[in-house]
Each structure stands twice: as structure tokens, then as C-alpha cells.
Scaffold this motif. Structure first.
Motif, PDB file in Angstrom:
ATOM      1  N   VAL A 273      -0.533  -8.256  50.259  1.00 43.10           N
ATOM      2  CA  VAL A 273      -0.155  -9.262  51.247  1.00 43.10           C
ATOM      3  C   VAL A 273      -1.290 -10.253  51.489  1.00 43.10           C
ATOM      4  O   VAL A 273      -1.075 -11.469  51.527  1.00 43.10           O
ATOM      5  CB  VAL A 273       0.264  -8.586  52.564  1.00 43.10           C
ATOM      6  CG1 VAL A 273       0.415  -9.622  53.678  1.00 43.10           C
ATOM      7  CG2 VAL A 273       1.568  -7.821  52.387  1.00 43.10           C
ATOM      8  N   PHE A 274      -2.511  -9.748  51.631  1.00 44.19           N
ATOM      9  CA  PHE A 274      -3.621 -10.652  51.901  1.00 44.19           C
ATOM     10  C   PHE A 274      -3.955 -11.514  50.693  1.00 44.19           C
ATOM     11  O   PHE A 274      -4.450 -12.636  50.842  1.00 44.19           O
ATOM     12  CB  PHE A 274      -4.848  -9.862  52.367  1.00 44.19           C
ATOM     13  CG  PHE A 274      -4.861  -9.588  53.841  1.00 44.19           C
ATOM     14  CD1 PHE A 274      -5.708 -10.283  54.691  1.00 44.19           C
ATOM     15  CD2 PHE A 274      -3.998  -8.657  54.390  1.00 44.19           C
ATOM     16  CE1 PHE A 274      -5.714 -10.044  56.045  1.00 44.19           C
ATOM     17  CE2 PHE A 274      -3.990  -8.401  55.748  1.00 44.19           C
ATOM     18  CZ  PHE A 274      -4.849  -9.102  56.590  1.00 44.19           C
ATOM     19  N   SER A 275      -3.708 -10.999  49.489  1.00 47.17           N
ATOM     20  CA  SER A 275      -3.901 -11.824  48.294  1.00 47.17           C
ATOM     21  C   SER A 275      -2.816 -12.897  48.198  1.00 47.17           C
ATOM     22  O   SER A 275      -3.096 -14.058  47.884  1.00 47.17           O
ATOM     23  CB  SER A 275      -3.879 -10.950  47.043  1.00 47.17           C
ATOM     24  OG  SER A 275      -4.943 -10.036  47.053  1.00 47.17           O
TER      25      SER A 275
ATOM     26  N   LEU B 230      -2.875 -19.127  53.481  1.00 42.34           N
ATOM     27  CA  LEU B 230      -2.281 -19.164  54.815  1.00 42.34           C
ATOM     28  C   LEU B 230      -3.132 -18.398  55.816  1.00 42.34           C
ATOM     29  O   LEU B 230      -3.313 -18.834  56.959  1.00 42.34           O
ATOM     30  CB  LEU B 230      -0.865 -18.587  54.763  1.00 42.34           C
ATOM     31  CG  LEU B 230       0.024 -18.837  55.991  1.00 42.34           C
ATOM     32  CD1 LEU B 230       0.204 -20.319  56.246  1.00 42.34           C
ATOM     33  CD2 LEU B 230       1.387 -18.177  55.788  1.00 42.34           C
ATOM     34  N   PHE B 231      -3.688 -17.257  55.394  1.00 43.67           N
ATOM     35  CA  PHE B 231      -4.537 -16.481  56.298  1.00 43.67           C
ATOM     36  C   PHE B 231      -5.863 -17.189  56.581  1.00 43.67           C
ATOM     37  O   PHE B 231      -6.425 -17.069  57.677  1.00 43.67           O
ATOM     38  CB  PHE B 231      -4.791 -15.087  55.728  1.00 43.67           C
ATOM     39  CG  PHE B 231      -3.618 -14.147  55.902  1.00 43.67           C
ATOM     40  CD1 PHE B 231      -2.860 -14.170  57.059  1.00 43.67           C
ATOM     41  CD2 PHE B 231      -3.271 -13.252  54.907  1.00 43.67           C
ATOM     42  CE1 PHE B 231      -1.772 -13.322  57.219  1.00 43.67           C
ATOM     43  CE2 PHE B 231      -2.193 -12.394  55.057  1.00 43.67           C
ATOM     44  CZ  PHE B 231      -1.439 -12.437  56.231  1.00 43.67           C
TER      45      PHE B 231
ATOM     46  N   LEU C  16       3.749 -20.791  64.261  1.00 43.51           N
ATOM     47  CA  LEU C  16       4.515 -21.115  63.059  1.00 43.51           C
ATOM     48  C   LEU C  16       4.033 -20.311  61.850  1.00 43.51           C
ATOM     49  O   LEU C  16       4.847 -19.852  61.034  1.00 43.51           O
ATOM     50  CB  LEU C  16       4.408 -22.614  62.768  1.00 43.51           C
ATOM     51  CG  LEU C  16       5.096 -23.561  63.751  1.00 43.51           C
ATOM     52  CD1 LEU C  16       4.748 -25.016  63.430  1.00 43.51           C
ATOM     53  CD2 LEU C  16       6.616 -23.371  63.727  1.00 43.51           C
ATOM     54  N   SER C  17       2.726 -20.115  61.745  1.00 43.36           N
ATOM     55  CA  SER C  17       2.168 -19.354  60.624  1.00 43.36           C
ATOM     56  C   SER C  17       2.644 -17.909  60.646  1.00 43.36           C
ATOM     57  O   SER C  17       3.007 -17.340  59.612  1.00 43.36           O
ATOM     58  CB  SER C  17       0.637 -19.399  60.663  1.00 43.36           C
ATOM     59  OG  SER C  17       0.161 -20.718  60.542  1.00 43.36           O
ATOM     60  N   LEU C  18       2.631 -17.306  61.832  1.00 40.39           N
ATOM     61  CA  LEU C  18       3.097 -15.929  61.958  1.00 40.39           C
ATOM     62  C   LEU C  18       4.564 -15.810  61.550  1.00 40.39           C
ATOM     63  O   LEU C  18       4.961 -14.871  60.859  1.00 40.39           O
ATOM     64  CB  LEU C  18       2.905 -15.441  63.395  1.00 40.39           C
ATOM     65  CG  LEU C  18       1.455 -15.200  63.836  1.00 40.39           C
ATOM     66  CD1 LEU C  18       1.390 -14.957  65.336  1.00 40.39           C
ATOM     67  CD2 LEU C  18       0.861 -14.009  63.084  1.00 40.39           C
ATOM     68  N   GLY C  19       5.372 -16.763  61.985  1.00 38.48           N
ATOM     69  CA  GLY C  19       6.784 -16.756  61.620  1.00 38.48           C
ATOM     70  C   GLY C  19       6.993 -16.972  60.134  1.00 38.48           C
ATOM     71  O   GLY C  19       7.895 -16.375  59.523  1.00 38.48           O
TER      72      GLY C  19
END
Length: 344
Positions: free
Chosen positions: A83-85, A90-91, A133-136
Motif C-alpha cells: 500500500v505504501f509503495s 499520495l502519502f 480528500l486524500s483519505l477518501g
């Protein structure tokens, strides 16, 4: 495989990680919502009151995000890596926005100039909106699935994140946080700002109900995998029923101006929406759009049983302590906001 109270260790960690991220969504959700609404307040005093409503709690609320990331890494390192890759860019943006949000709150009142305060007000509001918005956007892509290959490597591009469902989920998340934040602020304010917020509460609630209905219809029509679990286990149907009843209760409590109960209902809706996602995905965590055989589930993505058992002991001790601290802070700073020389 070792079990505790009838559930295996990966399932327990699935619940732990989900519970911690749910806590973050509830707690930092109203912070982000308050920030998203910040520019609706035109007067200097109103903006200061709104800032001081979240002032004692906003940084503590973000601790839940750190715990969630640590719990994900400890329990499901494969999921964490994938997920982090996949969401690396975005992260990174998310971290920058967190920094700007924090310094906006802290820097705003350091100088008296109007342009200085306006600059940080805009920074605070824009960063709060973008964070929501990023979380969504992340949640929408997790629900829909990612192009993951047999090595659990992301094979898509940054542009793939921006698809109709993820954008819809981003706006829905923003609407939920704005409603949650407006209800929190109306509990903490009085006089003219209170009157203004009663209007914002109604408007943000309408915004959320509309987005909730749209995202629900889209999910039912185009994401059939999210309803399979509910068909397989009819008892799970009580989750969507409770969610709808809680949404209805928000509007009911707002009409009666019982905002404390509306806030609890709003928090409960947030928890139920996270539960609906968890039920829809389980036992998978990251879906592969390339081949269902490449899904990352609670078993092929988890740590060893020994690691899970040791870390679960720490989680059982640590998470309640953080919860008690959070409750203590809210109790200490309960009541309406009063500005003084120590205020932002």
C-alpha cells in the motif's frame, strides 16, 4: 493456527488495525471538518474561537494515525509495503499537508498583521480539505482494488488513483468530516457564531446525506464484491441497517438542536461506514484487479503467529491507554470556548 476466543490471530489484528483507523477517522475527522469550514467564518474572533475549539485535541487525535500505521506494519507487513509503495506520491503529499496544517495552526497568531493571519487561514483550510480528500481517495481505491501482481507489486500509475469511484469516495469523506466538524464546533460555541454554525450544520448534513446516497448506489451497482459477504452472512445486514438509522438520527437530533447526541451519532456513522468496508473486504485487505489469486488477505499478508501474539499483547495494553488519555483531554477541555491571552 492459534486462536483466541474462537478467532485466529490474523483476524484479531484485522480488528485491531480497523479499530485504530476508525478511531482516527472519528477523532481527526472533526478536526479536518472544522478546518474545511474555517474560511466560512469571516470575523477574526470567530476564526480564533474555531481554532481554539480543536486547539487542545487536534495533535493528540493525530496520534491515532501513527498508531494505525504502526499496527499495520506490525500485523500485516506485506500490506504495509504494498500500500505504501502504491500510494507513495499520495502519502508524500499527505505528509506535506499534515505539516502545513500544523504550522498553520501554530503560526497564525504569532504576528498581528491581517495578511499574515489570512495566509495561514487559507493554508489551514486548504490543507484540511486536501487531507480529507486524500483519505477518501485512498479508501476508494482500496475498496475498488489495485493492479497488484503475483509479487504484490503495484503495476499502475498515479493517474489510476483518480477514477470515478475513488473521486466519489473522496468527496463523500470530505462531506462526512465537514458535517462531523460542524456539529463539534456548534457544541463548542455560542452567540452569533453558534447561530451561524447551526446553519452550516444543516447544510453540511444535507451535503453528506446526498453523497452517502450516491456512493451507496454506485457501490451496489458497480462493486458487487462489497455486498457478497452480506449475502453469505445475512446477520451482517444489521451493519447497513444501523448505519442508515444513525444517519437518520443525526438529522433528528439536529432538528431538536441536541448537538451532543448528533455528534455521537455522527461518530457512530463514521464507525459503521468503516465497519461496512471491513465486512465487504474481509478476509481480503488489498484486492488485485489483475487476478483474484493475487489478493492480499489476512493470512498471506500477515506476520508470523509468534509476532502477532507478542504485538497483540502490546496493543491490548497500549490502545486502551491512548483511549483513556484521549478521553481525559476531552473531559479536561469540555464546555464552550473562551478566548484568553493563552489562546491561538
Amino acid at each position: 493456527m492459534e486462536t483466541i476466543f474462537g478467532l485466529d490471530l490474523p483476524t484479531w489484528w484485522f480488528l485491531v488495525v480497523g479499530g485504530v483507523f476508525t478511531g482516527y477517522a472519528i477523532l481527526d475527522g472533526f478536526d479536518l471538518g472544522a478546518g474545511a469550514l474555517h474560511l466560512f467564518f469571516k470575523k477574526e474572533e470567530s476564526r480564533r474561537i474555531a481554532l481554539n475549539a480543536i486547539g487542545p485535541v487536534w495533535d493528540g487525535n493525530e496520534v491515532w494515525l501513527v498508531i494505525g500505521g504502526g499496527a499495520l506494519f506490525a500485523g500485516f507487513p506485506v500490506v504495509y509495503a504494498t500500500v505504501f509503495s502504491a500510494f507513495y506520491e499520495l502519502f508524500m503529499l499527505f505528509l506535506v499537508l499534515l505539516i502545513f496544517r500544523a504550522i498553520s495552526i501554530e503560526f497564525r497568531s504569532k504576528e498581528p498583521m491581517a495578511w499574515w493571519r489570512q495566509l495561514w487561514d487559507v493554508s489551514y483550510s486548504v490543507s484540511s480539505i486536501m487531507l480529507a480528500l486524500s483519505l477518501g481517495l485512498v479508501l476508494g481505491n482500496i475498496i475498488q482494488g489495485l493492479p497488484i501482481d503475483d509479487q504484490f507489486i503495484y503495476r499502475g500509475t498515479v493517474g489510476d488513483f483518480f477514477n470515478p469511484f475513488s473521486i466519489l469516495m473522496a468527496i463523500t469523506t470530505l462531506s462526512l468530516f465537514m458535517m462531523h466538524g460542524a456539529i463539534y464546533l456548534v457544541m463548542k460555541t455560542e452567540n452569533r457564531l453558534y447561530a451561524k454554525l447551526t446553519v452550516l450544520v444543516k447544510n453540511t448534513t444535507i451535503f453528506f446525506v446526498l453523497m452517502f446516497a450516491l456512493s451507496t448506489v454506485y457501490t451496489l451497482l458497480y462493486l458487487p464484491h462489497m455486498v457478497e459477504r452480506f449475502k453469505e452472512v445475512p446477520m451482517m445486514f444489521f451493519f447497513p441497517v444501523l448505519t442508515i438509522l444513525a444517519v437518520a438520527n443525526i438529522t433528528r437530533q439536529i432538528t431538536k438542536r441536541k448537538y451532543r447526541f448528533a455528534f455521537f451519532s455522527s461518530a457512530f456513522v463514521t464507525a459503521m461506514l468503516m465497519a461496512l468496508v471491513a465486512v465487504g473486504l474481509f478476509p481480503n485487505i488489498v484486492l488485485s484487479t489483475i487476478d483474484p489469486q493475487f489478493h492480499i488477505d489476512i493470512h498471506n499478508g500477515s506476520s508470523t503467529d509468534k509476532s502477532l501474539k507478542i504485538m497483540l499483547t502490546f496493543a491490548v495494553i497500549g490502545v486502551p491507554l491512548v483511549g483513556l488519555y484521549t478521553g481525559f483531554v476531552f473531559w479536561t477541555f469540555r464546555g464552550k470556548v473562551k478566548l484568553d491571552e493563552t489562546s491561538y
